[in-house]
Design a protein around this motif. Structure first.
Motif, short mmCIF file in Angstrom:
data_model
loop_
_atom_site.label_atom_id
_atom_site.label_comp_id
_atom_site.label_asym_id
_atom_site.label_seq_id
_atom_site.Cartn_x
_atom_site.Cartn_y
_atom_site.Cartn_z
N ASN A 71 41.07 60.58 -3.02
CA ASN A 71 41.00 60.76 -1.96
C ASN A 71 40.75 59.43 -0.88
O ASN A 71 41.17 59.57 0.25
CB ASN A 71 39.69 61.55 -1.62
N ILE A 72 40.36 58.43 -1.70
CA ILE A 72 40.52 57.10 -1.01
C ILE A 72 42.07 56.76 -0.61
O ILE A 72 42.20 56.36 0.56
CB ILE A 72 39.90 55.78 -1.70
N LEU A 73 42.94 56.99 -1.30
CA LEU A 73 44.10 56.77 -1.31
C LEU A 73 44.93 57.77 -0.37
O LEU A 73 45.71 57.28 0.52
CB LEU A 73 45.21 56.97 -2.72
N TRP A 74 44.33 58.95 -0.35
CA TRP A 74 44.76 59.93 0.87
C TRP A 74 44.58 59.52 2.25
O TRP A 74 45.13 59.50 3.22
CB TRP A 74 44.30 61.58 0.66
N SER A 91 59.97 74.38 11.81
CA SER A 91 59.42 72.97 11.80
C SER A 91 58.30 72.99 10.93
O SER A 91 57.64 73.82 10.61
CB SER A 91 58.99 72.59 13.19
N PHE A 92 58.23 71.78 10.35
CA PHE A 92 57.09 71.78 9.39
C PHE A 92 56.25 70.31 9.45
O PHE A 92 56.86 69.20 9.47
CB PHE A 92 57.73 71.66 8.04
N ASN A 93 55.06 70.47 9.81
CA ASN A 93 54.17 69.13 10.07
C ASN A 93 53.40 68.93 8.65
O ASN A 93 52.45 69.47 8.41
CB ASN A 93 53.22 69.38 11.36
N TYR A 94 53.84 67.78 8.08
CA TYR A 94 53.23 67.59 6.89
C TYR A 94 51.76 67.22 7.06
O TYR A 94 50.90 67.19 5.80
CB TYR A 94 54.05 66.59 5.84
N TYR A 95 51.69 66.42 7.88
CA TYR A 95 50.31 65.86 7.88
C TYR A 95 49.19 66.74 8.08
O TYR A 95 48.07 66.65 7.45
CB TYR A 95 50.11 64.84 9.57
N TYR A 96 49.38 67.98 8.72
CA TYR A 96 48.43 69.05 8.90
C TYR A 96 48.43 69.74 7.56
O TYR A 96 47.32 70.15 7.16
CB TYR A 96 48.75 69.75 10.14
N PHE A 97 49.57 69.93 6.65
CA PHE A 97 49.49 70.36 5.59
C PHE A 97 48.60 69.48 4.57
O PHE A 97 47.98 70.27 3.75
CB PHE A 97 50.87 70.57 5.00
N LEU A 129 46.18 67.55 5.58
CA LEU A 129 44.53 67.70 5.73
C LEU A 129 44.13 69.13 5.24
O LEU A 129 42.92 69.11 4.70
CB LEU A 129 44.57 67.63 7.34
N ILE A 130 45.06 70.20 5.17
CA ILE A 130 44.45 71.50 4.55
C ILE A 130 44.45 71.41 3.21
O ILE A 130 43.42 71.67 2.78
CB ILE A 130 45.46 72.69 4.98
N TRP A 131 45.36 70.43 2.59
CA TRP A 131 45.16 70.45 1.08
C TRP A 131 44.01 69.64 0.76
O TRP A 131 43.35 69.91 -0.35
CB TRP A 131 46.61 69.76 0.85
N LEU A 159 40.98 71.69 1.03
CA LEU A 159 41.09 72.93 -0.31
C LEU A 159 40.38 72.02 -1.41
O LEU A 159 39.71 72.71 -1.96
CB LEU A 159 42.44 73.16 -0.34
N THR A 160 40.71 70.76 -1.71
CA THR A 160 40.55 70.41 -3.10
C THR A 160 39.09 69.80 -2.84
O THR A 160 38.27 69.75 -3.70
CB THR A 160 41.46 68.76 -3.10
N PHE A 161 38.39 69.36 -1.55
CA PHE A 161 37.12 69.38 -1.68
C PHE A 161 36.16 70.50 -1.67
O PHE A 161 35.15 70.23 -2.32
CB PHE A 161 36.73 68.69 -0.14
N LEU A 162 36.68 71.71 -1.47
CA LEU A 162 36.06 72.84 -1.48
C LEU A 162 36.09 73.47 -2.99
O LEU A 162 35.03 73.97 -3.58
CB LEU A 162 36.58 73.90 -0.56
N LEU A 163 37.20 73.11 -3.63
CA LEU A 163 37.39 73.69 -5.10
C LEU A 163 36.87 72.49 -6.01
O LEU A 163 36.47 73.08 -7.23
CB LEU A 163 38.91 73.81 -5.35
#
Length: 222
Positions: A144-147, A171-177, A179-181, A184-188
């Protein structure tokens, strides 16, 4: 009368080059090692997808969800993130992340091999069910430091973006994807971390039951 011609004074200098600090040499050596191993690490992470197949086919007795989360998480940060952000590849978080990944795998895979032959030494079992307490949080923190370092670059350079118009009319905005990813990793992560503790508790109970059985059988033989 002309003055005698004299040769210009020679300048004395120390031709011995300055020695680099020992710490700097060690850092360069470690850095070069990790750079040389980059392609190998990426290749091994691709082969890690086989772990998912092994669980699905029943070759390895493990839960699918934790295996899926670990394989996808590592490949995402490495193959989708770091490969497209060259400047972040110089960050100190990269060797930290790879080091703790490597230590965890150097414990896990020998344990699986030893279990397959029913000859697992006690110290390896202990490492398998205790080392994760330190290794998992530090590895997760390094990812997550690297993210945190990569996200601004991905937004500015529009990495993995799909803009309109295009053949797919999508259209696809990877930046928001991303952030969601990350959210989710923090929640899981707590769930996966606690799952490892449940495996540890089960193993301890199993070892305790085996010790009691051995004690009973020893008393009967007396």
């Amino acid at each position: 009368m002309e003055a005698p011609i004299t040769s210009p004074p020679t300048l004395k200098y120390n031709a011995t080059p300055k020695r680099k600090p020992i710490l700097g040499k060690r850092y360069i050596m470690i850095y070069n090692v990790f750079q040389a191993l980059g392609s190998i690490i990426c290749t091994l992470q691709v082969f890690a997808f086989l772990e998912i197949l092994h669980v699905v086919l029943g070759i390895v007795k493990s839960s699918l969800a934790p295996t899926l989360a670990q394989v996808l998480g590592r490949n995402h940060v490495l193959l989708v993130g770091l490969l497209y952000c060259p400047t972040v590849q110089f960050h100190w978080g990269v060797p930290l992340m790879v080091f703790f990944w490597g230590i965890s795998e150097l414990i896990r895979f020998p344990y699986y091999i030893a279990q397959a032959y029913n000859e697992c030494p006690p110290f390896l079992t202990w490492l398998r069910y205790n080392a994760f307490i330190v290794l998992y949080p530090i590895g997760f923190a390094a990812e997550n430091i690297l993210w945190y370092e990569m996200l601004p670059i991905m937004l500015e350079d529009r990495i993995h973006f799909l803009d309109m118009p295009n053949w797919f009319n999508f259209s696809f905005n990877y930046y928001y994807f991303a952030l969601i990813w990350i959210t989710l990793t923090f929640l899981l992560f707590p769930k996966q971390y606690l799952y490892m503790f449940s495996l540890r508790k089960k193993k301890q109970q199993q070892a305790l039951a085996e010790a009691e059985d051995m004690s009973r059988s020893a008393k009967k033989t007396k």
